[in-house]
Design an enzyme around this catalytic site. Structure first.
Site, short mmCIF file in Angstrom:
data_model
loop_
_atom_site.label_atom_id
_atom_site.label_comp_id
_atom_site.label_asym_id
_atom_site.label_seq_id
_atom_site.Cartn_x
_atom_site.Cartn_y
_atom_site.Cartn_z
N SER A 185 0.83 -1.21 0.00
CA SER A 185 0.00 0.00 0.00
C SER A 185 0.86 1.25 0.00
O SER A 185 0.55 2.23 -0.67
CB SER A 185 -0.86 0.07 1.25
OG SER A 185 -1.61 -1.07 1.41
N HIS A 205 -0.58 -2.71 -7.45
CA HIS A 205 -1.37 -2.37 -6.27
C HIS A 205 -2.87 -2.41 -6.57
O HIS A 205 -3.38 -1.57 -7.32
CB HIS A 205 -0.94 -0.98 -5.75
CG HIS A 205 -1.65 -0.57 -4.52
ND1 HIS A 205 -2.09 0.71 -4.28
CD2 HIS A 205 -2.03 -1.30 -3.42
CE1 HIS A 205 -2.70 0.75 -3.11
NE2 HIS A 205 -2.67 -0.44 -2.57
N GLU A 219 -2.81 0.15 -9.59
CA GLU A 219 -1.67 1.05 -9.78
C GLU A 219 -0.45 0.19 -10.13
O GLU A 219 -0.09 -0.71 -9.35
CB GLU A 219 -1.40 1.86 -8.51
CG GLU A 219 -2.47 2.89 -8.21
CD GLU A 219 -2.25 3.63 -6.89
OE1 GLU A 219 -2.56 4.82 -6.81
OE2 GLU A 219 -1.77 2.99 -5.92
N ASN A 279 -3.61 6.04 -2.19
CA ASN A 279 -3.43 6.08 -0.73
C ASN A 279 -2.82 7.40 -0.27
O ASN A 279 -3.05 7.83 0.87
CB ASN A 279 -2.58 4.91 -0.26
CG ASN A 279 -3.37 3.61 -0.27
OD1 ASN A 279 -4.60 3.63 -0.21
ND2 ASN A 279 -2.69 2.49 -0.38
N1 3HC Z 1 -15.89 -9.62 -3.33
C1 3HC Z 1 -16.57 -9.69 -4.48
N2 3HC Z 1 -17.60 -8.88 -4.80
C2 3HC Z 1 -17.97 -7.98 -3.88
C3 3HC Z 1 -17.32 -7.85 -2.64
C4 3HC Z 1 -16.23 -8.72 -2.39
N3 3HC Z 1 -15.53 -8.67 -1.24
N4 3HC Z 1 -17.92 -6.84 -1.94
C5 3HC Z 1 -18.90 -6.37 -2.73
N5 3HC Z 1 -18.94 -7.04 -3.89
C6 3HC Z 1 -19.80 -6.80 -5.02
C7 3HC Z 1 -21.21 -7.29 -4.76
O1 3HC Z 1 -21.36 -8.62 -5.16
C8 3HC Z 1 -22.02 -6.36 -5.66
O2 3HC Z 1 -21.96 -6.84 -6.99
P1 3HC Z 1 -23.21 -6.62 -7.99
O3 3HC Z 1 -23.43 -5.14 -8.07
O4 3HC Z 1 -22.72 -7.22 -9.28
O5 3HC Z 1 -24.33 -7.35 -7.34
C9 3HC Z 1 -21.22 -5.02 -5.62
O6 3HC Z 1 -19.91 -5.38 -5.21
C10 3HC Z 1 -21.82 -4.06 -4.66
O7 3HC Z 1 -21.83 -4.68 -3.37
P2 3HC Z 1 -22.99 -4.50 -2.31
O8 3HC Z 1 -24.29 -4.22 -3.01
O9 3HC Z 1 -22.95 -5.64 -1.36
O10 3HC Z 1 -22.53 -3.27 -1.46
P3 3HC Z 1 -22.29 -1.79 -1.86
O11 3HC Z 1 -23.12 -1.37 -3.02
O12 3HC Z 1 -22.41 -1.10 -0.56
O13 3HC Z 1 -20.78 -1.78 -2.36
C11 3HC Z 1 -18.46 -1.59 -2.06
C12 3HC Z 1 -19.73 -2.26 -1.59
C13 3HC Z 1 -18.14 -2.07 -3.50
C14 3HC Z 1 -17.36 -2.04 -1.12
C15 3HC Z 1 -18.65 -0.03 -2.07
O14 3HC Z 1 -19.14 0.39 -0.83
C16 3HC Z 1 -17.38 0.73 -2.37
O15 3HC Z 1 -16.99 0.88 -3.52
N6 3HC Z 1 -16.72 1.25 -1.31
C17 3HC Z 1 -15.45 1.97 -1.43
C18 3HC Z 1 -14.32 0.97 -1.44
C19 3HC Z 1 -12.99 1.64 -1.61
O16 3HC Z 1 -12.84 2.84 -1.65
N7 3HC Z 1 -11.95 0.80 -1.74
C20 3HC Z 1 -10.60 1.27 -1.83
C21 3HC Z 1 -9.99 1.28 -0.46
S1 3HC Z 1 -8.29 1.78 -0.48
C22 3HC Z 1 -7.46 0.35 -0.76
O17 3HC Z 1 -8.00 -0.70 -0.94
C23 3HC Z 1 -5.98 0.49 -0.85
C24 3HC Z 1 -5.28 -0.47 0.05
O18 3HC Z 1 -3.88 -0.32 -0.18
C25 3HC Z 1 -5.56 -0.24 1.52
#
Ligand code: 3HC
Length: 298
Positions: free
Chosen positions: A119, A140, A152, A190
């Site tokens: 990260s 990433h 990335e 990040n």
């Molecule tokens: N695995 C597979 N699919 C998943 C999943 C998982 N863990 N979590 C959610 N999904 C899928 C669901 O199946 C659903 O698919 P569909 O639309 O085809 O049915 C879709 O994602 C939407 O899921 P939900 O309806 O259950 O839930 P939400 O609409 O609330 O979406 C979310 C969940 C996709 C996590 C959304 O809230 C989101 O985009 N959040 C922001 C996440 C973000 O910013 N991530 C980056 C973080 S920084 C990072 O990762 C960097 C690292 O270095 C720390």
């Protein structure tokens, strides 16, 4: 370099998500559990994720079975010897990653693309312990890896243009939307996202708003899928704190230092969703503010 088999080291949330993405795109994948213990739990968790997609009608049962058949789990790092691309996703500790890179150089051929899903750690520092440095890069992914489109591709100090080009084509083949970034702490996402979450915590400490009002404001007013506290809990508060510290150690500006509330929550083992409590308490449906945060954090 033609990639026909992918090795993943580390089967935590990110490693498993990346393994799923690669197998879903048709690549044979070998996923290695980096810490002692059985990989059975990791395999089950990945299968559960695929089963949920089948139950929701997003995937046919035969597609799930084909994905599962392309995945091999192992406890032995040497199982990645015949892979053309290795993606490590082990614990965010520079010494652990450097040691792993050294071992991978002795396991894999000199052309194998060796990449890290770090990260915020320096890819160049990992490259520095390697002999064939031009094939070392960052790859990433974002959580949840099967959903988030961005990867990335980190161009470290001595990464070759050929390696970057192969990784770019690979990302497109697995359905991702890559961006090439120079090796700076936190890369693009990040580096912007971490201070955003830290600022939200400082805003909470100043009493500007509550956890839920700040989250609500950012979702409703800025169109984000999650507010900053929901996102921090989702990423893991230990991960957010580590990212903040890595950026702070690089830029040495207090703006990037972890706020007290974050440090205290991590000290108490409140790591977010994965531990059941973080800024929110997930034992309640819907989640409520963590009761421990009712007292001022000093
Ligand atoms: N695995 C597979 N699919 C998943 C999943 C998982 N863990 N979590 C959610 N999904 C899928 C669901 O199946 C659903 O698919 P569909 O639309 O085809 O049915 C879709 O994602 C939407 O899921 P939900 O309806 O259950 O839930 P939400 O609409 O609330 O979406 C979310 C969940 C996709 C996590 C959304 O809230 C989101 O985009 N959040 C922001 C996440 C973000 O910013 N991530 C980056 C973080 S920084 C990072 O990762 C960097 C690292 O270095 C720390």
């Amino acid at each position: 370099m033609e990639i026909s088999k992918v090795g993943i080291i580390g089967v935590g949330t990110m490693g498993l998500g990346i393994a799923q993405v690669c197998a879903q795109a048709g690549y044979p994948v070998v996923a290695v559990k980096a810490t002692p213990g059985s990989w059975e739990k990791a395999k089950k968790s990945l299968e559960n994720s695929l089963n949920r997609s089948v139950e929701r009608g997003k995937m046919k049962p035969e597609e799930r079975d084909a994905i599962v058949s392309r995945l091999v789990f192992s406890n032995d790092e040497r199982a990645v010897a015949d892979c053309q691309l290795v993606i490590e996703s082990v614990i965010e500790n520079i010494d652990t990653k450097k040691d792993l890179f050294k071992r991978l150089e002795s396991i894999c051929g000199p052309d194998t693309l060796l990449t890290t899903n770090t990260s915020t750690l320096s890819v160049t520092a990992m490259m520095a312990v390697c002999k064939y440095r031009e094939r070392i890069a960052g790859l990433h992914f974002f959580n949840p890896a099967p959903v988030m489109k961005l990867v990335e591709i980190i161009h470290a100090f001595e990464t070759s243009e050929d390696a970057i080009s192969s990784l770019n084509s690979f990302c497109t083949k697995i359905g991702k939307d890559p961006v090439i970034v120079q090796d700076t702490t936190g890369f693009i996402v990040n580096r912007l996202l971490t201070p955003y979450m830290l600022n939200a915590i400082r805003m909470l400490e100043r009493g500007t708003g509550t956890i839920s009002s700040i989250d609500h404001a950012m979702k409703s007013g800025a169109g984000l899928p999650m507010g900053p506290f929901e996102l921090a809990d989702y990423i893991g508060l230990d991960v957010v704190e580590a990212m903040a510290l890595n950026i702070f150690m690089d830029v040495r500006h207090e703006h990037h230092a972890p706020p007290h509330t974050l440090t205290r929550l991590v000290q108490l083992g409140y790591l977010g969703r994965k531990s059941g409590k973080g800024f929110y308490d997930y034992s309640q449906k819907p989640p409520v503010q963590n009761p421990s945060l009712q007292r001022p954090v000093v």
